[in-house]
Structures are given as C-alpha cells and as structure tokens.
Write an enzyme that holds these catalytic residues in place. Structure first.
Site, mmCIF file in Angstrom:
data_model
loop_
_atom_site.group_PDB
_atom_site.id
_atom_site.type_symbol
_atom_site.label_atom_id
_atom_site.label_comp_id
_atom_site.label_asym_id
_atom_site.label_seq_id
_atom_site.Cartn_x
_atom_site.Cartn_y
_atom_site.Cartn_z
ATOM 1 N N ASP A 26 -2.363 1.472 -0.896
ATOM 2 C CA ASP A 26 -2.613 1.901 0.470
ATOM 3 C C ASP A 26 -1.245 2.645 1.241
ATOM 4 O OD1 ASP A 26 -3.797 0.992 2.890
ATOM 5 O OD2 ASP A 26 -2.826 -0.528 3.214
ATOM 6 N N GLY A 27 -1.715 2.992 2.163
ATOM 7 C CA GLY A 27 -0.846 4.221 3.034
ATOM 8 C C GLY A 27 -1.225 5.428 3.224
ATOM 9 N N ASN A 28 -2.141 5.839 2.487
ATOM 10 C CA ASN A 28 -2.538 7.353 2.578
ATOM 11 C C ASN A 28 -2.769 7.897 3.957
ATOM 12 O OD1 ASN A 28 -2.655 7.118 -0.166
ATOM 13 N ND2 ASN A 28 -4.907 7.193 -0.499
ATOM 14 N N HIS A 43 -5.039 11.598 1.073
ATOM 15 C CA HIS A 43 -5.693 11.165 -0.230
ATOM 16 C C HIS A 43 -5.491 12.220 -1.131
ATOM 17 C CE1 HIS A 43 -7.668 7.772 2.034
ATOM 18 N NE2 HIS A 43 -8.106 8.627 2.730
ATOM 19 N N GLU A 73 -16.063 -1.975 1.801
ATOM 20 C CA GLU A 73 -15.874 -1.891 3.299
ATOM 21 C C GLU A 73 -15.561 -0.465 3.400
ATOM 22 O OE1 GLU A 73 -14.431 -4.331 1.288
ATOM 23 O OE2 GLU A 73 -15.395 -5.896 1.862
ATOM 24 N N TRP A 75 -16.942 2.103 2.922
ATOM 25 C CA TRP A 75 -18.127 2.813 3.077
ATOM 26 C C TRP A 75 -18.516 3.061 4.803
ATOM 27 C CZ3 TRP A 75 -20.165 5.929 -0.396
ATOM 28 C CH2 TRP A 75 -20.147 5.410 -1.855
ATOM 29 N N LEU A 137 -3.665 3.271 -22.905
ATOM 30 C CA LEU A 137 -3.940 2.584 -21.661
ATOM 31 C C LEU A 137 -5.567 2.575 -21.151
ATOM 32 C CD1 LEU A 137 -2.792 1.439 -18.740
ATOM 33 C CD2 LEU A 137 -2.772 3.752 -18.136
ATOM 34 N N SER A 202 -7.050 -8.091 0.782
ATOM 35 C CA SER A 202 -8.443 -7.069 1.231
ATOM 36 C C SER A 202 -9.426 -7.344 -0.031
ATOM 37 C CB SER A 202 -7.831 -5.642 1.131
ATOM 38 O OG SER A 202 -6.899 -5.686 2.076
ATOM 39 N N GLU A 213 1.277 -12.438 -10.579
ATOM 40 C CA GLU A 213 2.425 -12.270 -9.891
ATOM 41 C C GLU A 213 2.013 -11.131 -8.859
ATOM 42 O OE1 GLU A 213 5.365 -14.253 -9.764
ATOM 43 O OE2 GLU A 213 4.164 -15.189 -11.359
HETATM 44 C C1 FPP Z 1 -6.022 3.644 1.327
HETATM 45 O O1 FPP Z 1 -5.096 4.324 2.061
HETATM 46 C C2 FPP Z 1 -6.369 4.313 0.114
HETATM 47 C C3 FPP Z 1 -7.780 4.623 -0.042
HETATM 48 C C4 FPP Z 1 -9.023 3.946 0.628
HETATM 49 C C5 FPP Z 1 -8.187 5.600 -1.045
HETATM 50 C C6 FPP Z 1 -7.449 5.792 -2.329
HETATM 51 C C7 FPP Z 1 -7.775 6.604 -3.206
HETATM 52 C C8 FPP Z 1 -7.294 7.611 -3.828
HETATM 53 C C9 FPP Z 1 -5.548 7.673 -3.670
HETATM 54 C C10 FPP Z 1 -7.850 8.597 -4.634
HETATM 55 C C11 FPP Z 1 -8.048 7.984 -5.934
HETATM 56 C C12 FPP Z 1 -8.401 9.109 -6.813
HETATM 57 C C13 FPP Z 1 -8.645 8.762 -7.965
HETATM 58 C C14 FPP Z 1 -9.121 9.912 -8.823
HETATM 59 C C15 FPP Z 1 -8.534 7.632 -8.613
HETATM 60 P P1 FPP Z 1 -5.730 4.062 3.679
HETATM 61 O O2 FPP Z 1 -6.466 5.414 4.046
HETATM 62 O O3 FPP Z 1 -6.194 2.928 4.075
HETATM 63 O O4 FPP Z 1 -4.347 4.344 4.315
HETATM 64 P P2 FPP Z 1 -3.691 3.644 5.778
HETATM 65 O O5 FPP Z 1 -3.842 2.307 5.653
HETATM 66 O O6 FPP Z 1 -2.553 4.260 5.763
HETATM 67 O O7 FPP Z 1 -4.905 4.103 6.723
#
Ligand code: FPP
Length: 260
Positions: A26-28, A43, A73, A75, A137, A202, A213
């Site tokens: 989370d946090g992108n 992302h 969710e 989507w 892995l 979530s 844990e």
């Molecule tokens: C949540 O951050 C992150 C996601 C919904 C998407 C995560 C997906 C990736 C990192 C890409 C994965 C790719 C592969 C190849 C596995 P957010 O958008 O909810 O961040 P926010 O809480 O700061 O808004």
C-alpha cells in the site's frame, strides 16, 4: 465440560525464517502524490519494489511470497487507473519472466482472475507455465482477489460436493474449508506485512491469517527496501507464536522437537 476438538493444534515450529510471507502493498498513490506525479507513477515504481522484495525473499530462503496486487474492490477505481494497472502488471510479468526463471521463482496467482483483461491474463498464464518447473520461491499474486469472495466461493463449492453426495455435512471441518480455498496448495502465512501506514486487513486472506504475525510499517510501498523487509523478518524472528497455547507449552514443544 471439556470439548475435545478433532482439529489438531497447529504445529509450533521453532524456525525463525517464515515459510510464507504475505504483503499488502500500500501507498503507491500517496507516494506519487507527494511528488506531484500521477498515481500510476506510484504503481510503476511499485513494480520495482516487487522485483526487489521478491529477490530479498529468495535470498532469505522464504518458501512463499503472496502479494496483494489487485483487490476485487480495486475494480471500482477510475477506469483509467484500472487500465493502467492491468497494462503494467501484464508488461511487468512478461518482462520479468526470464529473471524469474533464472532465479528459480515459480509464479502462481489467486483470485477471480477470469475478470482480468485477456491480454494481462495471457501474459500471466504464459509466465505461470514458463516458471512451473521452478523449485525455489513461489511468488503468488493475488489478483482480483478478496477474502469474502474466496470464502463465498468455497461455500458454494462445498455445497455442490454435499449436493452431489461426495461429501457428508458431518465431515466438514476446518481442513475441508482450507482445501476449498484458492490457497489450498500453500501453508498459511506466518507473517503478514502491510506498508503505507494503515493498520487494517482490507479483505485479504481472512481465513488464512488466523495465526499470522502482523507487521505494519509507515513506509510507502515504492520506498520499501530490502533492508526494511529484513527488519520485518527480524521482528518476526523475535516473536513467540503461541497458537492459543501457553508459553510453557510452546517451549516444551520446541524442546521435544529438537531433542533426539
Ligand atoms: C495500493 O496502493 C497498490 C495497489 C492497488 C496496486 C499494487 C500493484 C503493484 C505495485 C503492481 C504489481 C505488479 C506486479 C507485476 C505484481 P494505493 O494505490 O492504494 O496507494 P494509496 O493508498 O497511497 O492511494
């Protein structure tokens, strides 16, 4: 009254490296916003973290790494963000496949993946096929996944077994439910990590994390480093997992496991 459970107590392991780590990435979006960038830039950077943490998990000798990459969710996010994420996931998987093979990493996925756009799904299935022989892995992507969807699906499938007389109602126990989940071939997560500062689950692996844990970190996913991942593993290693037992029982179980 003593109720004798037919479910054996979970085995208390003294191993300090988790077999299965699950991560809520989370946090992108906030990472991107803090830099005045579009959410999709977060992302894109998040994919680099996926590569880094997959490598760190392999190096640490972890058996399974499950990443919450897209929830049911999700989507409902703006269509432009959903499209960008689906495109990114497909592209990243195709690009990373040779490295996954080189590093002996097997890709799997869980979720309502029939909802994925065909292009992304084809690339994911191609990678799953190409890495199926890998024995290091297991990297499991949760895509279009939610735990409530998974549990409802399991109830539906168990009901069908009962209706077709392949299963008796009286034989349904916790193991039966586990067998009908999308994670049936994996052990339950030992450690659940959530980045990004929020402290909630979530709708992720609700059944499977009963005894996991949990480790929360304020670091946004794009900034999450190998070192921080190892700090989470260290935190896990320092914890006593009791599975509902007493500390004394846990210690004597470990003694028993290690004595000849
Ligand atoms: C949540 O951050 C992150 C996601 C919904 C998407 C995560 C997906 C990736 C990192 C890409 C994965 C790719 C592969 C190849 C596995 P957010 O958008 O909810 O961040 P926010 O809480 O700061 O808004």
């Amino acid at each position: 009254m003593t109720v004798q459970s037919t479910i054996p107590a979970p085995h208390v392991s003294d191993t300090k490296v988790p077999v299965h780590v699950a991560i809520i990435m989370d946090g992108n979006g906030r990472w991107a916003k803090a830099r005045g960038l579009d959410r999709s830039a977060g992302h894109v950077e998040g994919v680099n973290t996926v590569r880094r943490i997959t490598e760190a998990a392999s190096e640490a000798g972890i058996g399974y790494l499950t990443l919450y990459a897209f929830s049911t969710e999700n989507w409902n996010r703006p269509q432009s963000e959903v499209d960008a994420l689906m495109h990114l996931i497909g592209m990243a998987i195709e690009r990373e496949t040779p490295d996954l093979i080189r590093n002996n990493v097997r890709l799997t996925m869980i979720g309502d993946t029939d909802r994925m756009p065909p292009e992304a799904l084809d690339r994911l299935n191609g990678c799953i096929e190409s890495t199926s022989h890998c024995s290091g892995l297991t990297l499991c992507l949760a895509l279009s996944y939610s735990a409530r969807w998974e549990l409802a699906e399991a109830v539906r499938r168990i009901s069908n077994e009962v209706a077709d007389r392949r299963l008796a109602v009286g034989d349904i126990d916790e193991h039966t439910v586990s067998r009908f989940l999308t994670t049936a071939s994996m052990p339950d997560p030992d450690l659940l990590i959530r980045t990004g500062g929020d402290q909630r689950i979530s709708n992720f692996l609700l059944w499977q994390i009963a005894y996991s844990e949990i480790y929360f970190t304020p670091t946004y996913w794009p900034d999450f480093t190998k070192e921080q991942f190892r700090e989470a593993l260290d935190s896990y290693a320092g914890r006593e997992r009791r599975f509902g037992l007493t500390s004394e029982q846990v210690l004597s179980d470990c003694d028993g496991a290690t004595s000849p």
